[in-house]
Scaffold this active site. Sequence first.
Site, PDB file in Angstrom:
ATOM      1  N   GLY A  23      31.976   6.125 101.323  1.00 16.02           N
ATOM      2  CA  GLY A  23      32.356   7.109 100.122  1.00 16.02           C
ATOM      3  C   GLY A  23      33.843   7.348  99.925  1.00 16.02           C
ATOM      4  CG  ASP A  24      35.021   9.528 103.194  1.00 16.10           C
ATOM      5  OD1 ASP A  24      35.029  10.262 102.434  1.00 16.10           O
ATOM      6  OD2 ASP A  24      34.718   9.628 104.476  1.00 16.10           O
TER       7      ASP A  24
END
Length: 328
Positions: free
Chosen positions: A271-272
């Site tokens: 997600g990052d």
Amino acid sequence: MSVAVDSLNAFALIMPPTPHNCPKITVLGSINMDLVVRCADLPLPGQTITAEAFEEIPGGKGANQAVAAARAGGEVRLIGRVGDDGFGKTLREHLVSEGVDCTCVETTADTASGVAIVAVEKSGENSIVVVPGSNGEVTVADVQRHGDAIRQSDVLMVQLETPRETVEAAIAIARRAGVKVILDPAPAQALPATMLDVDVLCPNETEAVTIAGDRCGTVEEAKQLAAKLRSSGPDVAIITLGDRGTIVDDGMGARLIEPITIKAVDTTAAGDAFAGTLAVRLASGVPLDRAVRLANIAGALAASVAGAQPSLPTADAVTSKADELDAG
């Protein structure tokens, strides 16, 4: 805040191309040392298992997104705190080695740096317990002291692993300065309307359900949820659905950006990688749907490599994979 237009390139009106070659990204967020154990399966409640390996890997959502944006081609500054322990020195040195400007990263005396205990099973799924440490000491005064870093940026990226009032203060500074804001609302929690007044809100499905309270079990339900999220404040709502793809709603109808098929090894920073790549590509003038596809690729590439920051792909790696997929 919403802009009514009739083109899939409409996001350029919300976030026009940066006038310089290297988008300026400021990240407010957490800085952790991840203590990673790898095991065949995640333990059940009350169960003791034997792990296969242990590593200390720099992490934290703020630091991960800063490194992701730097590798994606951004000029990145990070606002945050580390402790005055050995982890703090190591974490700062690692960020600097990745090209992240740490002049706004302060050291908190007599406080441990943030730590995350990460268990990763053979499927790539993980279970994480976070000890905030110095991340819990990032204050509104810190943000105000480093306000110029925000005001001089093209994009401010924020998450929720630092105190909420600090995040709200940073969003307010960006809003007054006309700086675009991307909020990754993790860890999942209900949010006031003031925190949803952002340009891009990009939760995963669990976070989206926590914020809006609706179901997200199917793609159609996810589209409805994205529309509801967008109506609550952000110009664009993006819901990442893992191997089912990503839903985008910018006021021209919710749509699915197809997933990238890849063997997952460790999803910790996927997600990052998505958020950092999205910020840089949008600030560079890439149309919204294309930027999301490239961010999907970045997330998939990150999930295919063990570790948080070690897994984050470069801009060249993402572009190369995109070219391969487009040709196929």
